[in-house]
Design a protein around this motif. Structure first.
Motif, PDB file in Angstrom:
ATOM      1  N   THR A 184     -15.693 -39.192 -44.793  1.00 13.95           N
ATOM      2  CA  THR A 184     -15.549 -37.942 -43.896  1.00 13.95           C
ATOM      3  C   THR A 184     -16.991 -37.519 -43.731  1.00 13.95           C
ATOM      4  OG1 THR A 184     -15.181 -36.678 -45.973  1.00 13.95           O
ATOM      5  CG2 THR A 184     -13.111 -37.658 -44.794  1.00 13.95           C
ATOM      6  N   ARG A 238     -13.883 -43.139 -34.642  1.00 15.31           N
ATOM      7  CA  ARG A 238     -13.186 -41.973 -34.202  1.00 15.31           C
ATOM      8  C   ARG A 238     -11.859 -42.337 -33.704  1.00 15.31           C
ATOM      9  NH1 ARG A 238     -17.250 -39.389 -30.062  1.00 15.31           N
ATOM     10  NH2 ARG A 238     -18.136 -38.861 -31.828  1.00 15.31           N
ATOM     11  N   GLU A 267     -18.613 -35.572 -34.478  1.00  7.85           N
ATOM     12  CA  GLU A 267     -17.553 -34.874 -34.380  1.00  7.85           C
ATOM     13  C   GLU A 267     -16.767 -34.433 -35.889  1.00  7.85           C
ATOM     14  OE1 GLU A 267     -14.987 -36.011 -31.308  1.00  7.85           O
ATOM     15  OE2 GLU A 267     -16.261 -35.882 -29.772  1.00  7.85           O
ATOM     16  N   LYS A 268     -15.910 -33.388 -35.874  1.00 11.33           N
ATOM     17  CA  LYS A 268     -15.222 -33.223 -37.081  1.00 11.33           C
ATOM     18  C   LYS A 268     -14.261 -34.285 -37.675  1.00 11.33           C
ATOM     19  CE  LYS A 268     -12.596 -29.440 -38.910  1.00 11.33           C
ATOM     20  NZ  LYS A 268     -11.462 -28.317 -38.835  1.00 11.33           N
ATOM     21  N   HIS A 269     -13.640 -34.904 -37.086  1.00 15.69           N
ATOM     22  CA  HIS A 269     -12.931 -35.878 -37.536  1.00 15.69           C
ATOM     23  C   HIS A 269     -13.267 -37.234 -37.547  1.00 15.69           C
ATOM     24  CE1 HIS A 269      -9.748 -32.705 -38.000  1.00 15.69           C
ATOM     25  NE2 HIS A 269      -9.901 -32.467 -36.587  1.00 15.69           N
ATOM     26  N   ASP A 270     -14.527 -37.369 -37.436  1.00 16.47           N
ATOM     27  CA  ASP A 270     -15.300 -38.637 -37.204  1.00 16.47           C
ATOM     28  C   ASP A 270     -15.307 -39.204 -38.787  1.00 16.47           C
ATOM     29  OD1 ASP A 270     -15.424 -38.745 -34.614  1.00 16.47           O
ATOM     30  OD2 ASP A 270     -17.776 -38.268 -34.541  1.00 16.47           O
TER      31      ASP A 270
END
Length: 328
Positions: free
Chosen positions: A275, A304, A319-322
């Motif tokens: 994460t 992603r 990005e945050k959820h990559d």
């Protein structure tokens, strides 16, 4: 009441029953010799000590009966005690051998937790188990197979269970509820479609007993991948597709074997999806790569959502959820 106590006694394991009888014999003879020769055996404890030493044929000689009745009691104790003690140790040895045989034959349930369950014995699972058990931090492996008669791996980190993977009783023996992961390998002894059906049936059995455990399934035919996912597979390995990739690469290469070398490196290292931390959010891919290179790891791409991007544009923003695909 006495009859109930007797029935309860008979229900005890044989080893416990023999031990209780031996203790009772030592107690009775120890108390008896104290009252027969109070001067030689001043206390009941001295009598019990003598009874245990005599009955086990150790014979220290610190206490010796002198009267005719005392020697007669000692004679009976020797004959009776030797038989009981030898029976006890014989039963103990037999129980140990029986349990060891049952463990080797895969009849004993696994009691640990945080283990990896591998279903199916073949060359792939053999190599995988060897790498797991020989690593610097080996993890416990539970091997399930119906064709083997005994544990094929002589390692304290491998517990063997003999049985069919799609039977509840077999899976329950593996302590599935506290397992970390399950790997279901394809049985190449059957035709490909039948092998996939057996793997999916095993998957359904596991998910029915413990839906939260992560399951990785090897599927041979492309048509059955969707069915494996419907059955609850967390990850599907298409081994035939991987083999075809190797073949195509070999046909179009100059015999340099680069892909084989790369996979060999993967055997010694690990590719993981990590994460993104707060410091990496908003940075470009190349900036994140430089940061991880300083720590000795290589970022090969990102995941992603459902999309996996290998070697993305250097200017791509994280990005945050990559998830970062890191090769260590």
């Amino acid at each position: 009441m006495p009859n109930r106590v007797y029935i309860s006694f008979l229900r005890l394991p044989l080893l416990i029953r023999i031990l209780l009888i031996a203790l009772l014999v030592f107690l009775v003879f120890g108390i008896s010799i104290h009252f027969v020769e109070p001067k030689t055996f001043p206390s009941i404890f001295d009598g019990i000590w003598w009874a245990i030493i005599t009955g086990t044929t150790v014979g220290y000689g610190d206490y010796v009966p002198h009267s005719l009745l005392g020697r007669f009691i000692a004679l009976i104790l020797i004959l009776l005690g030797a038989g009981i003690v030898s029976s006890y140790f014989g039963t103990l040895a037999a129980a140990a051998v029986t349990k060891q045989d049952a463990l080797s034959e895969g009849k004993i349930a696994f009691k640990g937790e945080g283990h990896i369950i591998i279903i199916g014995w073949n060359e792939r699972s053999r190599e995988l188990i060897d790498k797991i058990t020989r690593s610097t931090s080996p993890q416990m492996v539970v091997l399930i197979d119906e064709t083997l008669e005994a544990n094929p791996v002589h390692s304290k980190f491998v517990h063997f269970i003999q049985g069919k993977g799609h039977v509840d009783e077999t899976i329950t023996k593996s302590n599935i509820s506290v397992a970390e992961k399950v790997l279901i390998t394809a049985d190449r002894g059957n035709d490909e479609l039948q092998a996939d059906m057996n793997s999916i049936l095993t998957l359904l059995t596991i998910k029915g007993l413990c839906s939260k455990v992560k399951c990785i399934v090897e599927i041979l035919t492309a048509e059955q991948v969707v069915n494996a996912l419907r059955a609850g597979a967390d990850e599907v390995i298409q081994s035939n597709k991987l083999t075809s990739v190797f073949m195509v690469n070999s046909l179009h290469s100059n015999g340099d074997g680069l892909l084989s070398d790369f996979v060999h490196q993967l055997q010694e290292s690990r590719l993981s999806a990590n994460t993104v931390n707060e410091n990496e959010m908003g940075k470009t891919f190349i900036e994140v790569c430089h940061h991880h290179l300083k720590e000795g790891s290589l970022v090969m791409g990102i995941k992603r959502g459902e999309e996996t991007i290998l070697n993305p544009s250097h200017s791509l923003r994280i990005e945050k959820h990559d998830l970062l695909l890191i090769f260590k």
